[in-house]
Write a protein that holds these residues in place. Structure first.
Motif, PDB file in Angstrom:
ATOM      1  N   SER A 107       8.024  -7.955 -16.632  1.00 35.72           N
ATOM      2  CA  SER A 107       7.848  -7.157 -17.527  1.00 35.72           C
ATOM      3  C   SER A 107       6.681  -5.516 -17.896  1.00 35.72           C
ATOM      4  CB  SER A 107       7.299  -8.172 -18.563  1.00 35.72           C
ATOM      5  OG  SER A 107       5.825  -8.389 -18.814  1.00 35.72           O
ATOM      6  N   SER A 108       6.095  -5.185 -17.100  1.00 37.21           N
ATOM      7  CA  SER A 108       5.181  -4.046 -17.821  1.00 37.21           C
ATOM      8  C   SER A 108       5.829  -2.785 -16.838  1.00 37.21           C
ATOM      9  CB  SER A 108       3.733  -4.583 -16.510  1.00 37.21           C
ATOM     10  OG  SER A 108       3.473  -4.787 -15.000  1.00 37.21           O
ATOM     11  N   SER A 109       6.551  -3.594 -15.726  1.00 35.00           N
ATOM     12  CA  SER A 109       7.323  -2.803 -14.839  1.00 35.00           C
ATOM     13  C   SER A 109       8.816  -2.898 -15.508  1.00 35.00           C
ATOM     14  CB  SER A 109       7.462  -2.998 -12.867  1.00 35.00           C
ATOM     15  OG  SER A 109       6.347  -2.741 -13.007  1.00 35.00           O
ATOM     16  N   ALA A 110       8.771  -3.032 -16.676  1.00 36.26           N
ATOM     17  CA  ALA A 110      10.299  -2.195 -17.172  1.00 36.26           C
ATOM     18  C   ALA A 110      10.874  -1.006 -16.643  1.00 36.26           C
ATOM     19  CB  ALA A 110       9.801  -2.927 -18.434  1.00 36.26           C
ATOM     20  N   VAL A 111      12.072  -0.590 -16.249  1.00 33.53           N
ATOM     21  CA  VAL A 111      12.877   0.937 -17.017  1.00 33.53           C
ATOM     22  C   VAL A 111      12.250   1.545 -18.097  1.00 33.53           C
ATOM     23  CG1 VAL A 111      14.452   2.247 -16.927  1.00 33.53           C
ATOM     24  CG2 VAL A 111      13.938  -0.109 -15.264  1.00 33.53           C
ATOM     25  N   LYS A 112      11.295   2.934 -18.619  1.00 39.08           N
ATOM     26  CA  LYS A 112      11.073   3.355 -19.580  1.00 39.08           C
ATOM     27  C   LYS A 112      11.731   4.336 -19.037  1.00 39.08           C
ATOM     28  CE  LYS A 112       7.378   1.110 -19.385  1.00 39.08           C
ATOM     29  NZ  LYS A 112       7.268   0.725 -21.259  1.00 39.08           N
ATOM     30  N   GLY A 113      12.777   5.167 -20.183  1.00 41.38           N
ATOM     31  CA  GLY A 113      13.892   6.335 -20.121  1.00 41.38           C
ATOM     32  C   GLY A 113      12.559   7.526 -19.916  1.00 41.38           C
ATOM     33  N   PHE A 163       1.444  -1.414   0.026  1.00 45.71           N
ATOM     34  CA  PHE A 163       0.353  -0.304   0.024  1.00 45.71           C
ATOM     35  C   PHE A 163       0.692   1.365  -0.179  1.00 45.71           C
ATOM     36  CE2 PHE A 163      -2.461   3.377   2.766  1.00 45.71           C
ATOM     37  CZ  PHE A 163      -3.046   3.654   1.246  1.00 45.71           C
ATOM     38  N   LEU A 164       1.841   0.996   0.568  1.00 41.55           N
ATOM     39  CA  LEU A 164       2.646   2.830   1.522  1.00 41.55           C
ATOM     40  C   LEU A 164       3.587   2.966  -0.722  1.00 41.55           C
ATOM     41  CD1 LEU A 164       3.581   2.487   4.417  1.00 41.55           C
ATOM     42  CD2 LEU A 164       1.489   3.917   3.153  1.00 41.55           C
ATOM     43  N   SER A 165       4.180   1.637  -0.880  1.00 38.38           N
ATOM     44  CA  SER A 165       4.685   1.914  -2.080  1.00 38.38           C
ATOM     45  C   SER A 165       4.003   2.307  -3.179  1.00 38.38           C
ATOM     46  CB  SER A 165       5.384   0.481  -2.537  1.00 38.38           C
ATOM     47  OG  SER A 165       6.514   0.612  -1.964  1.00 38.38           O
ATOM     48  N   ALA A 166       2.707   1.936  -2.893  1.00 36.27           N
ATOM     49  CA  ALA A 166       1.926   1.616  -5.017  1.00 36.27           C
ATOM     50  C   ALA A 166       1.773   3.440  -4.462  1.00 36.27           C
ATOM     51  CB  ALA A 166       0.512   1.274  -4.365  1.00 36.27           C
ATOM     52  N   LEU A 167       1.366   4.470  -3.229  1.00 38.80           N
ATOM     53  CA  LEU A 167       1.036   5.688  -2.731  1.00 38.80           C
ATOM     54  C   LEU A 167       2.352   6.288  -3.622  1.00 38.80           C
ATOM     55  CD1 LEU A 167      -1.505   6.406  -1.724  1.00 38.80           C
ATOM     56  CD2 LEU A 167      -0.914   7.119   0.566  1.00 38.80           C
ATOM     57  N   ALA A 168       3.525   5.886  -2.653  1.00 43.05           N
ATOM     58  CA  ALA A 168       4.656   6.698  -3.320  1.00 43.05           C
ATOM     59  C   ALA A 168       4.424   6.683  -4.518  1.00 43.05           C
ATOM     60  CB  ALA A 168       5.888   6.153  -2.424  1.00 43.05           C
ATOM     61  N   ALA A 169       4.938   5.341  -4.759  1.00 47.11           N
ATOM     62  CA  ALA A 169       4.698   5.078  -6.798  1.00 47.11           C
ATOM     63  C   ALA A 169       3.976   6.706  -7.750  1.00 47.11           C
ATOM     64  CB  ALA A 169       5.253   3.857  -6.683  1.00 47.11           C
ATOM     65  N   TYR A 170       2.881   6.210  -7.381  1.00 50.77           N
ATOM     66  CA  TYR A 170       1.807   7.358  -8.089  1.00 50.77           C
ATOM     67  C   TYR A 170       2.029   8.977  -7.446  1.00 50.77           C
ATOM     68  CZ  TYR A 170      -2.281   9.899  -8.653  1.00 50.77           C
ATOM     69  OH  TYR A 170      -3.519  10.698  -9.887  1.00 50.77           O
ATOM     70  N   MET A 222       9.892  -0.306  -8.266  1.00 49.50           N
ATOM     71  CA  MET A 222       9.318  -0.999  -9.373  1.00 49.50           C
ATOM     72  C   MET A 222       7.985  -0.739  -9.726  1.00 49.50           C
ATOM     73  SD  MET A 222       8.319  -5.237  -8.350  1.00 49.50           S
ATOM     74  CE  MET A 222       6.918  -6.028  -9.185  1.00 49.50           C
ATOM     75  N   LEU A 223       7.051   0.430  -8.493  1.00 54.18           N
ATOM     76  CA  LEU A 223       5.400   0.622  -9.088  1.00 54.18           C
ATOM     77  C   LEU A 223       5.555   1.383  -9.716  1.00 54.18           C
ATOM     78  CD1 LEU A 223       3.934  -0.539  -5.707  1.00 54.18           C
ATOM     79  CD2 LEU A 223       3.988  -1.931  -7.750  1.00 54.18           C
ATOM     80  N   ARG A 224       6.451   1.991  -9.250  1.00 50.46           N
ATOM     81  CA  ARG A 224       6.860   3.848 -10.115  1.00 50.46           C
ATOM     82  C   ARG A 224       7.322   3.437 -11.859  1.00 50.46           C
ATOM     83  NH1 ARG A 224      10.860   6.983 -12.228  1.00 50.46           N
ATOM     84  NH2 ARG A 224      10.453   8.700 -12.557  1.00 50.46           N
ATOM     85  N   GLN A 225       7.866   2.616 -11.909  1.00 47.16           N
ATOM     86  CA  GLN A 225       7.941   2.261 -13.257  1.00 47.16           C
ATOM     87  C   GLN A 225       6.607   1.637 -14.419  1.00 47.16           C
ATOM     88  OE1 GLN A 225      11.246   3.675 -12.842  1.00 47.16           O
ATOM     89  NE2 GLN A 225      10.696   3.609 -14.670  1.00 47.16           N
ATOM     90  N   PHE A 226       6.091   0.676 -12.975  1.00 46.27           N
ATOM     91  CA  PHE A 226       4.488   0.688 -13.906  1.00 46.27           C
ATOM     92  C   PHE A 226       3.401   1.896 -13.786  1.00 46.27           C
ATOM     93  CE2 PHE A 226       0.452  -0.626 -13.584  1.00 46.27           C
ATOM     94  CZ  PHE A 226       0.584  -1.807 -14.262  1.00 46.27           C
ATOM     95  N   PHE A 227       3.547   2.508 -13.108  1.00 47.04           N
ATOM     96  CA  PHE A 227       2.568   3.743 -13.291  1.00 47.04           C
ATOM     97  C   PHE A 227       3.230   4.460 -14.425  1.00 47.04           C
ATOM     98  CE2 PHE A 227       1.103   3.135  -8.616  1.00 47.04           C
ATOM     99  CZ  PHE A 227       0.672   2.649  -8.872  1.00 47.04           C
ATOM    100  N   MET A 228       4.453   4.858 -14.656  1.00 49.10           N
ATOM    101  CA  MET A 228       4.770   5.529 -15.792  1.00 49.10           C
ATOM    102  C   MET A 228       3.938   5.208 -17.399  1.00 49.10           C
ATOM    103  SD  MET A 228       8.554   6.551 -14.154  1.00 49.10           S
ATOM    104  CE  MET A 228       8.572   7.618 -16.360  1.00 49.10           C
ATOM    105  N   SER A 229       4.077   3.619 -17.108  1.00 47.61           N
ATOM    106  CA  SER A 229       4.007   3.160 -18.346  1.00 47.61           C
ATOM    107  C   SER A 229       2.299   3.119 -18.843  1.00 47.61           C
ATOM    108  CB  SER A 229       4.129   1.702 -19.080  1.00 47.61           C
ATOM    109  OG  SER A 229       3.430   0.487 -17.173  1.00 47.61           O
ATOM    110  N   VAL A 230       1.383   3.419 -17.569  1.00 47.91           N
ATOM    111  CA  VAL A 230       0.322   3.827 -17.859  1.00 47.91           C
ATOM    112  C   VAL A 230      -0.557   5.456 -18.762  1.00 47.91           C
ATOM    113  CG1 VAL A 230      -2.093   4.273 -16.299  1.00 47.91           C
ATOM    114  CG2 VAL A 230      -0.505   2.977 -15.422  1.00 47.91           C
TER     115      VAL A 230
END
Length: 273
Positions: free
Chosen positions: A267-273, A85-92, A153-161
């Motif tokens: 794979s969906s949380s892959a690092v994006k530039g 929960f806390l990681s997802a909140l901070a990542a968002y 990890m979750l930040r990288q996923f949220f950036m792909s949205v």
């Protein structure tokens, strides 16, 4: 071209199968030994008959693993739920909320991964002692709720949205919390499940923190209980293998339940530039 590709894949497949067999052999030997009699440990790969006495001794004998299991489940489950929960909140926040110094703050936060955990044992001991949580499970649960890796990890996923999804929600009058809970989190289920599995395994196998911050035997977790059992029964190979087999059962179950999310989430949380 297809023939050449097939010729390359076949040796690779064979090599991976051989490597997989070598990797799983110690695991199979551990399970086999736990069901053998003491006289068969170093003479046979498979038991002549299934001997359950070592497993019974682990669960019902004088050295009972049930309290260790309950303690590990309590710490791992609470820590994992809090960390997800806390990681997802901070990542968002790092991925979707624009504020001055956001990227620099994220880099500083990410750099904390390079600090060895042993370096902060003394400060954590002083702080936990001051908070009166030393020698309690909260000394493992509270720090375990904060995961730098999880935020990354979750930040990288949220950036792909796609930003268009959240921007359209803003135009409809939704705020950040509504977008986070009703829009982003449902899309992040694979990444959340993957991180939960990884984080649970970290907490379940955490030996060092439990060794430093827990002193009462009734508070011990599986790694501490297993280590003490091995120290006190250093020639009881059957018992050690039975205890080790019992210790990894939750990890196997967690992996079997969530394995379909692991590759998809990573794979969906892959690092994006």
């Amino acid at each position: 071209m297809n023939d050449s590709a097939g010729k390359i894949k076949l040796p690779t497949t064979i090599l991976m199968i051989v490597a997989g067999v070598f990797m799983i052999l110690p695991f199979l030997w551990m399970i086999s030994t736990s069901f053998q009699s003491p006289s068969e440990v170093f003479s046979k790969w498979l038991p002549s008959k299934l001997d359950w006495s070592s497993h019974e001794r682990i669960w019902t004998g004088s050295y009972n693993f049930v309290p260790y299991y309950l303690n590990s489940v309590k710490i791992s489950v609470i820590s994992t739920i809090g960390a997800v929960f806390l990681s997802a909140l901070a990542a968002y926040g790092f991925a979707r909320i624009e504020f001055k110094g956001r990227d620099a703050m994220f880099l500083v936060y990410l750099s904390m991964m390079m600090i060895p955990p042993q370096v902060i044992f003394v400060p954590k001991f002083i702080m936990f002692n001051w908070m009166h949580i030393y020698n309690t499970h909260w000394a493992l649960i509270l720090p375990g709720m904060f995961s730098i890796f999880g935020v990354f990890m979750l930040r990288q996923f949220f950036m792909s949205v796609p930003k268009e999804i959240t921007e359209s929600a803003f135009l409809d009058g939704a705020g950040h919390f509504k977008i986070f809970f009703r829009l982003v989190l449902p899309l992040a289920k694979p990444a959340l499940a993957t991180f939960a599995i990884i984080d649970f395994s970290w907490h379940w196998n955490d030996y060092e923190n439990a060794l430093v911050f827990l002193t009462s035997p009734e508070l011990y977790t599986i790694p501490l209980g297993l280590q003490n059992f091995i120290l006190e029964n250093n020639v009881d190979y059957n018992g050690m293998m039975a205890a080790s087999s019992a210790a990894i059962i939750p990890m196997i179950l967690i992996f079997l339940i969530g394995q379909k999310y692991i590759i998809q989430g990573i794979s969906s949380s892959a690092v994006k530039g």
